[in-house]
Design a protein around this motif. Structure first.
Motif, PDB file in Angstrom:
ATOM      1  N   PRO B 142      15.005  41.242  35.707  1.00 30.80           N
ATOM      2  CA  PRO B 142      15.538  39.884  35.526  1.00 30.80           C
ATOM      3  C   PRO B 142      14.381  38.929  34.688  1.00 30.80           C
ATOM      4  O   PRO B 142      13.307  39.404  34.496  1.00 30.80           O
ATOM      5  CB  PRO B 142      15.550  39.217  36.934  1.00 30.80           C
ATOM      6  CG  PRO B 142      14.800  40.121  37.709  1.00 30.80           C
ATOM      7  CD  PRO B 142      14.866  41.362  37.171  1.00 30.80           C
ATOM      8  N   THR B 143      15.072  37.945  34.016  1.00 27.77           N
ATOM      9  CA  THR B 143      14.209  37.201  33.275  1.00 27.77           C
ATOM     10  C   THR B 143      14.629  35.865  33.400  1.00 27.77           C
ATOM     11  O   THR B 143      15.778  35.505  34.025  1.00 27.77           O
ATOM     12  CB  THR B 143      14.255  37.270  31.677  1.00 27.77           C
ATOM     13  OG1 THR B 143      15.738  37.186  31.016  1.00 27.77           O
ATOM     14  CG2 THR B 143      14.203  38.877  31.361  1.00 27.77           C
ATOM     15  N   LEU B 144      14.059  34.898  32.790  1.00 29.56           N
ATOM     16  CA  LEU B 144      14.282  33.451  32.989  1.00 29.56           C
ATOM     17  C   LEU B 144      15.710  33.035  32.200  1.00 29.56           C
ATOM     18  O   LEU B 144      16.561  32.305  32.810  1.00 29.56           O
ATOM     19  CB  LEU B 144      13.431  32.257  32.531  1.00 29.56           C
ATOM     20  CG  LEU B 144      12.296  32.016  33.334  1.00 29.56           C
ATOM     21  CD1 LEU B 144      11.046  31.282  32.523  1.00 29.56           C
ATOM     22  CD2 LEU B 144      12.412  31.496  34.569  1.00 29.56           C
ATOM     23  N   ARG B 145      16.112  34.017  31.252  1.00 32.05           N
ATOM     24  CA  ARG B 145      17.341  33.887  30.497  1.00 32.05           C
ATOM     25  C   ARG B 145      18.619  34.761  31.467  1.00 32.05           C
ATOM     26  O   ARG B 145      19.794  34.837  31.132  1.00 32.05           O
ATOM     27  CB  ARG B 145      17.301  34.422  29.184  1.00 32.05           C
ATOM     28  CG  ARG B 145      16.496  33.697  28.348  1.00 32.05           C
ATOM     29  CD  ARG B 145      17.424  32.588  27.639  1.00 32.05           C
ATOM     30  NE  ARG B 145      16.560  31.182  27.943  1.00 32.05           N
ATOM     31  CZ  ARG B 145      17.095  30.010  27.874  1.00 32.05           C
ATOM     32  NH1 ARG B 145      18.585  29.842  28.195  1.00 32.05           N
ATOM     33  NH2 ARG B 145      16.685  29.174  27.957  1.00 32.05           N
ATOM     34  N   ASP B 146      18.272  35.428  32.352  1.00 28.90           N
ATOM     35  CA  ASP B 146      18.964  36.456  33.114  1.00 28.90           C
ATOM     36  C   ASP B 146      18.560  36.348  34.519  1.00 28.90           C
ATOM     37  O   ASP B 146      17.926  37.343  35.188  1.00 28.90           O
ATOM     38  CB  ASP B 146      18.758  37.783  32.459  1.00 28.90           C
ATOM     39  CG  ASP B 146      19.612  39.076  33.250  1.00 28.90           C
ATOM     40  OD1 ASP B 146      20.347  38.613  34.262  1.00 28.90           O
ATOM     41  OD2 ASP B 146      19.373  40.192  33.263  1.00 28.90           O
ATOM     42  N   GLN B 147      18.903  34.946  35.266  1.00 25.93           N
ATOM     43  CA  GLN B 147      18.459  34.932  36.762  1.00 25.93           C
ATOM     44  C   GLN B 147      19.593  35.233  37.640  1.00 25.93           C
ATOM     45  O   GLN B 147      19.278  34.848  38.854  1.00 25.93           O
ATOM     46  CB  GLN B 147      18.306  33.474  36.722  1.00 25.93           C
ATOM     47  CG  GLN B 147      17.020  32.967  36.059  1.00 25.93           C
ATOM     48  CD  GLN B 147      16.922  31.423  36.509  1.00 25.93           C
ATOM     49  OE1 GLN B 147      17.604  30.931  36.392  1.00 25.93           O
ATOM     50  NE2 GLN B 147      15.574  30.979  36.509  1.00 25.93           N
ATOM     51  N   ILE B 148      20.561  36.490  37.301  1.00 26.48           N
ATOM     52  CA  ILE B 148      21.457  36.618  38.385  1.00 26.48           C
ATOM     53  C   ILE B 148      20.780  37.110  39.526  1.00 26.48           C
ATOM     54  O   ILE B 148      19.477  37.689  39.543  1.00 26.48           O
ATOM     55  CB  ILE B 148      22.481  37.391  37.826  1.00 26.48           C
ATOM     56  CG1 ILE B 148      22.218  38.867  37.489  1.00 26.48           C
ATOM     57  CG2 ILE B 148      23.389  36.931  36.812  1.00 26.48           C
ATOM     58  CD1 ILE B 148      23.151  39.957  37.437  1.00 26.48           C
ATOM     59  N   THR B 149      21.454  37.159  40.673  1.00 27.08           N
ATOM     60  CA  THR B 149      20.562  37.465  42.105  1.00 27.08           C
ATOM     61  C   THR B 149      20.459  38.994  41.858  1.00 27.08           C
ATOM     62  O   THR B 149      21.194  39.846  41.233  1.00 27.08           O
ATOM     63  CB  THR B 149      21.425  37.068  43.223  1.00 27.08           C
ATOM     64  OG1 THR B 149      22.422  37.621  43.269  1.00 27.08           O
ATOM     65  CG2 THR B 149      21.324  35.576  43.259  1.00 27.08           C
ATOM     66  N   ASP B 150      19.549  39.443  42.843  1.00 28.50           N
ATOM     67  CA  ASP B 150      19.293  41.025  42.940  1.00 28.50           C
ATOM     68  C   ASP B 150      20.644  41.387  43.309  1.00 28.50           C
ATOM     69  O   ASP B 150      21.028  42.462  42.976  1.00 28.50           O
ATOM     70  CB  ASP B 150      18.052  41.263  43.816  1.00 28.50           C
ATOM     71  CG  ASP B 150      16.682  40.924  43.385  1.00 28.50           C
ATOM     72  OD1 ASP B 150      16.376  40.831  42.296  1.00 28.50           O
ATOM     73  OD2 ASP B 150      15.976  40.784  44.465  1.00 28.50           O
ATOM     74  N   ALA B 151      21.349  41.110  44.204  1.00 31.23           N
ATOM     75  CA  ALA B 151      22.397  41.492  44.864  1.00 31.23           C
ATOM     76  C   ALA B 151      23.683  41.687  43.805  1.00 31.23           C
ATOM     77  O   ALA B 151      24.105  42.760  43.454  1.00 31.23           O
ATOM     78  CB  ALA B 151      23.092  40.796  45.817  1.00 31.23           C
ATOM     79  N   GLU B 152      23.600  40.727  42.804  1.00 31.53           N
ATOM     80  CA  GLU B 152      24.832  40.643  41.775  1.00 31.53           C
ATOM     81  C   GLU B 152      24.338  41.596  40.909  1.00 31.53           C
ATOM     82  O   GLU B 152      25.139  42.277  40.168  1.00 31.53           O
ATOM     83  CB  GLU B 152      24.753  39.158  41.228  1.00 31.53           C
ATOM     84  CG  GLU B 152      25.690  38.402  41.958  1.00 31.53           C
ATOM     85  CD  GLU B 152      25.429  36.834  41.629  1.00 31.53           C
ATOM     86  OE1 GLU B 152      26.716  36.138  41.319  1.00 31.53           O
ATOM     87  OE2 GLU B 152      24.302  36.235  41.802  1.00 31.53           O
ATOM     88  N   GLY B 174      14.840  42.817  47.247  1.00 28.98           N
ATOM     89  CA  GLY B 174      13.956  42.490  46.322  1.00 28.98           C
ATOM     90  C   GLY B 174      12.868  43.386  46.189  1.00 28.98           C
ATOM     91  O   GLY B 174      12.407  43.747  44.916  1.00 28.98           O
ATOM     92  N   ARG B 175      12.204  43.796  47.050  1.00 31.85           N
ATOM     93  CA  ARG B 175      10.865  44.683  47.082  1.00 31.85           C
ATOM     94  C   ARG B 175      11.333  46.128  46.711  1.00 31.85           C
ATOM     95  O   ARG B 175      10.620  46.514  45.928  1.00 31.85           O
ATOM     96  CB  ARG B 175      10.309  44.738  48.720  1.00 31.85           C
ATOM     97  CG  ARG B 175       8.941  45.199  48.937  1.00 31.85           C
ATOM     98  CD  ARG B 175       8.525  44.671  50.045  1.00 31.85           C
ATOM     99  NE  ARG B 175       8.058  43.288  50.270  1.00 31.85           N
ATOM    100  CZ  ARG B 175       7.577  42.390  51.315  1.00 31.85           C
ATOM    101  NH1 ARG B 175       7.281  43.073  52.259  1.00 31.85           N
ATOM    102  NH2 ARG B 175       7.646  41.223  51.163  1.00 31.85           N
ATOM    103  N   ARG B 178      11.872  45.984  42.762  1.00 31.38           N
ATOM    104  CA  ARG B 178      10.447  45.887  41.980  1.00 31.38           C
ATOM    105  C   ARG B 178       9.848  47.025  42.292  1.00 31.38           C
ATOM    106  O   ARG B 178       9.044  47.434  41.090  1.00 31.38           O
ATOM    107  CB  ARG B 178      10.202  44.574  42.424  1.00 31.38           C
ATOM    108  CG  ARG B 178      10.962  43.238  41.952  1.00 31.38           C
ATOM    109  CD  ARG B 178      10.705  42.005  42.678  1.00 31.38           C
ATOM    110  NE  ARG B 178      11.889  41.050  42.044  1.00 31.38           N
ATOM    111  CZ  ARG B 178      13.024  40.854  42.375  1.00 31.38           C
ATOM    112  NH1 ARG B 178      13.345  41.610  43.449  1.00 31.38           N
ATOM    113  NH2 ARG B 178      13.503  39.925  41.658  1.00 31.38           N
TER     114      ARG B 178
END
Lengths: 627, 627
Positions: B142-152, B174-175, B178
């Motif tokens: 993810p980036t600030l331009r691609d903030q979709i949630t981990d689940a999505e 999340g863990r 990453r």
């Protein structure tokens, strides 16, 4: 203005939200405007128009019969079973299945039973269609000629619903039915049979709405049959020892692997304690509470569910999920009915959480034709701009000024906090929470003090205290309060000791003023960027809603003077109160409002501020006070 | 015979089952006959015809494209999104949504990927479409331009499926993402994402099929990628101390309120022990087992789920439910993947349980054009008659003779049990399980001994031992074994002590013979009543399937001689083995077969024997042995 006038997206460079359609409900001719694709049942419910239904819109009771007067869409598979071909040709449809695809007129037959309604949130009329239903049943005893299972016997008596049965219910169903002579009350939550109680208990069904704040948690016990609040209690969030704000709590989980479990347990404790209190005060047995709803910011929601919050705390600020899975109240440690569901509000983003979803629902941001600005002020400030056609949201890092933290004599809005400061050139008057000796300054007092000083000219527009001689000229009665503590210039609000003893006083420092300026600049930059995204001017805003507990303390006039909200008529700035809690109540009272909360996720476009190259310059430009 | 010929219900007074339709799948021209209303995808799957699909028939992957060549039904809402109007007009449909409403020809495009198949049950070819799927994913950070949630982010990479996410997955998602650099394997069970594992683990996915018998529990560890059994173990049901049969276990729960919890715990222990064993023997980590399936009779199923079984045990014999709710393997105490699902076979009735549903599935009773009789022999004997057009079921109270109980020298089919008895007028030969000194007589040995004695004439058709002088004439070499123990006449099978010392021998008593007569009369009455209900004669039966562990020990010839099964050619009596366990394997290997198990509930009509006024007379008429 015709209904359609405001429908185009306000700016060409802004992506259009979902297309809207206009519906007119007959008789009565009420005209509503809704996103294309919502069901006629939702469209009506959301606008206070009741249509018969016993299943709450699940497509199982077939009672929500309406006639689409022009251009009815193709019938659904369910319509084909509910209506004759002649009726279908005549436009009859089940409202819970028919989608609003084009402008249409819809005829709603007279109601067989008129559902109750309640006023919730910002003047919202909610038709009561709670997920929790009870039905008293008198069943036939099984025989060798009638060997259907206990489950099917109960479900057959609820054939307007299509239910799953909890294993817990099955475990004791045989015994309960036989001991109660097959006279029982079915307890349904949404599409699940969660209980079968002996005898007729149908009059008693309750829910608890929680506003799970970082600082304060509020619980409202609701009578789901009438929509009436029965008891309200609030308490400090027991997670406080892990830090006052969400970032410190997230950091705690990063430093200590055991912290997440502990934070989860503390949230559970907080909720459980409140649930027990409201039940005791409302004289309701905990097992009579069949559903709870929870609105909280993204961090609080992650923590209470035991979801690792780490990615929320650092760029790029990622949530685990926007939609939280169905859980039981028991899973959250709340001691109500063991199979009570917990509805957790969905969140838009890491810094626009479920509390904002609930707040938008309660304030009807998605239903109102007026362009409105919703501002929830806290350490993090959530800002939403729009109307029923489009909604833009952002989050501004306001910092802790409004919570009283980072302010030298700051404190939370509790007993002893100066909450109102009134100034004339000659005198100063304070209002203290609890009418006691002042102990500190809370957010609203801070805003009052600063705006008073700006108005009198003791603070110049850049936020600097004016030289002392100027002060004497401008406000002779107050100039003695403008003094120094060490190197720093301060303004004394209240002498605790002998006048002149600054160390023993409650005062405002030059640095405190800066903190407030930072906060208000962040917020003002936020809504200005949203206005720009929408291609609108300040004058286009027809109402400002100040949300959150801080919002309800803040005087609209001062919020305008400070530049915290746009300079529109003071009567158009409305303190909306605890809208998150109101949204949670709405979710309990109506499945349709709950669906509206979900639908909001698709309506709101999030505007990220943290990576905007122009943010810093714009922020600096907002630091000064309005002239 | 054309396909349609057997379609009419066999008797006018028998209610017709669901209407059938004929489908011809092209290319290949395979003609199948299925209940009206099943999907084309199920119709094909159930008949071994593979159609492309990655979602297993949930309507989410849109890959199961087929062309209905004549009279395609109206397109579904999903079809409208999956095909162009021209394709729709041409008959293109999603096979998982299109229902077989009339006779039709269906063209199946060449497969993109040919799914594996496995042979399971009574020669059933099962196309592998397990509920458990794994997908290796390499996701973008993810980036600030691609903030979709981990689940999505994970779900977007699985967009051919429409999944819910377990809260457990969200808690650590999340863990995991990453730490694994966004290279993970998604574990899907049906429509739930139950796990996200670091790295590529897609090659390893397992399931365990349990046959939960009253006496014996069998577990098979299956490799879900290949359909291969990896390890099989069996063990006595640890509930034995509460009684050998279901009635004594139900009684235990009525006498002692703690017994239900204890029985549930013992079932859990049994399953957990077996799961650990098969994993150890198969060299599979328990957390690599993502689903288990369970076939058991209604009482065993109620007990393992902790459902009060009392109403099963007394007239009118009522189950809590036919369909058991979705549970986790962990809820049943089985230590596999913490979010592994447990699929529990649905039951027809209190005495035709999930083991029979599984058995019918495994033997293809609902697919075969031939009229077949399915007999599962045990303390309770389940009997099903029919073919793919109609199925009738009943349960006959056979009593404990076949389990060795209530037989003087009886024992379970374990080491030391006489399982085969061969007799001529001059000699007698025994086969003993484990090739040891005989310790007793199990069910198949009992049947062999009695049929041998009937054939030689030492038992007359009424089941009485003939007078001793007659015995000497009929079987000179065996007559010495026909003697007395006290008042009772007995036939000695094996002298443990000196010949003549009856007390130290393994023998068959006149009363044992009566027990077997009662059992066989109950069973024979059962299938005769079913034949009569169907308006058929014995000669109409084209195959008899002997099911259950007892069935696989029993010699078909003796079963016929005894009158336990109809007098049809011995080659038409087939020992089908442990069909309940095979059905459980099929449920793990194919979602479509699992659906077929559910569909069976609507296919089978239950015929209750216990309230028939003619039952007793007919039972008495069946006591004697065939002439």
């Amino acid at each position: 203005m015709t209904i359609g006038e405001a429908s185009a997206p306000p700016s060409d460079n802004m992506p259009a939200g979902p297309v809207r359609v206009d519906l007119v409900f007959e008789p009565g001719g009420k005209r509503v405007r809704v996103p294309q694709g919502v069901t006629l049942f939702d469209a009506a419910s959301w606008n206070g128009i009741a249509i018969d239904s016993t299943c709450g819109g699940h497509g199982t009771c077939r009672k929500c019969r309406v006639r689409v007067l022009d251009a009815p869409g193709p019938p659904s598979a369910l319509d084909a079973r509910a209506f004759t071909p002649a009726e279908l040709a005549d436009g009859w449809r089940l409202a819970c299945r028919a989608q609003a695809t084009t402008d249409a007129r819809v005829d709603v037959p007279p109601l067989v039973t008129r559902p109750k309604a309640a006023t919730v949130g910002v003047g919202r009329q909610v038709i009561l269609r709670p997920a929790v239903q009870k039905r008293y049943l008198e069943l036939a005893e099984p025989t060798l000629r009638d060997q259907i299972t206990d489950a099917e016997r109960v479900l057959a008596a609820l054939d307007d619903l299509e239910l799953r049965i909890d294993l817990d219910v099955l475990r004791t169903l045989g015994r309960v039915l036989r001991a109660a002579d097959y006279k029982v009350t079915a307890v349904v939550v949404d599409d699940v049979l969660i209980g079968v109680e002996p005898g007729d208990t149908s009059a008693r069904r309750y829910g608890i709405a929680f506003d799970l704040g970082t600082t304060t948690v509020v619980a409202t016990l609701l009578d789901l049959a009438t929509g009436t609040p029965v008891a309200v209690e609030s308490v400090l969030n027991a997670q406080q020892p892990f830090g006052a704000d969400v970032i410190s709590r997230i950091s705690a989980t990063m430093l200590d692997p055991a912290a997440l479990d502990r934070l989860r347990a503390l949230a559970a404790e907080t909720l459980a304690g409140l649930a027990a209190e409201v039940c005791a005060h409302g004289e309701v047995e905990p097992h009579e509470v069949y559903e709870v709803a929870l609105a909280g910011n993204a961090t609080m929601t992650h923590l209470v569910l035991g979801i690792d919050p780490e990615p929320l705390g650092m760029a790029p600020f990622i949530m685990a999920t926007r939609l939280f899975p169905e859980v039981l109240a028991a899973d959250l440690g709340i001691g109500v009915h063991p199979r009570a569901r917990a509805v957790v509000f969905p969140a838009f983003g890491a810094y626009v959480g479920g509390d904002i979803t609930a707040g938008l629902l309660a304030s009807g941001m998605d239903r109102d034709a007026r362009i409105r600005l919703f501002v929830d002020i806290g350490t993090n400030c959530e800002i939403v701009l729009g109307n029923r056609e489009w909604l833009l949201a952002t989050a501004a890092p306001a910092g802790p000024a409004f919570e009283g933290a980072a302010i030298r004599c700051g404190m939370r809005a509790a007993d002893g906090a100066i909450e109102v400061v009134t100034m004339t050139p000659d005198a100063l008057e304070l209002k203290v929470i609890g009418d006691t000796e002042p102990a500190g300054l809370c957010g609203s007092g801070l805003v009052d003090a600063v705006t008073g000083l700006v108005r009198l000219g003791l603070l110049d527009p850049s936020g600097r205290f004016v030289p002392e001689p100027d002060a004497v000229a401008l406000a002779p009665g107050l100039a003695g309060r403008l003094t120094r503590l060490g190197e720093e210039r301060v303004f004394v609000l209240h002498w605790l000791g002998p006048p002149g003893d600054v160390a023993q006083s409650i005062y405002l420092t030059q640095r405190d003023v800066r903190e407030l300026q930072f906060a208000k600049a962040a917020i003002a930059t936020g809504w200005r960027i949203l206005l720009e995204e929408a291609g609108l001017a300040v004058t286009d805003i027809q109402q400002v809603l100040l949300a959150g507990s801080f919002g309800s303390y803040l005087s609209p006039a001062n919020a305008i003077r400070l530049g915290l909200v746009p300079e529109i008529g003071v009567l158009r700035v409305v303190s909306a109160g605890n809208v998150a809690g109101e949204g949670a109540k709405m979710a309990l009272l109506s499945l349709r409002e709950r669906a509206a909360g979900l639908a909001l996720l698709e309506e709101v476009r999030y505007v990220e501020l943290s990576d905007r190259p122009d943010f810093n310059d714009r922020f600096v430009a907002q630091l000064s006070f309005p002239g």
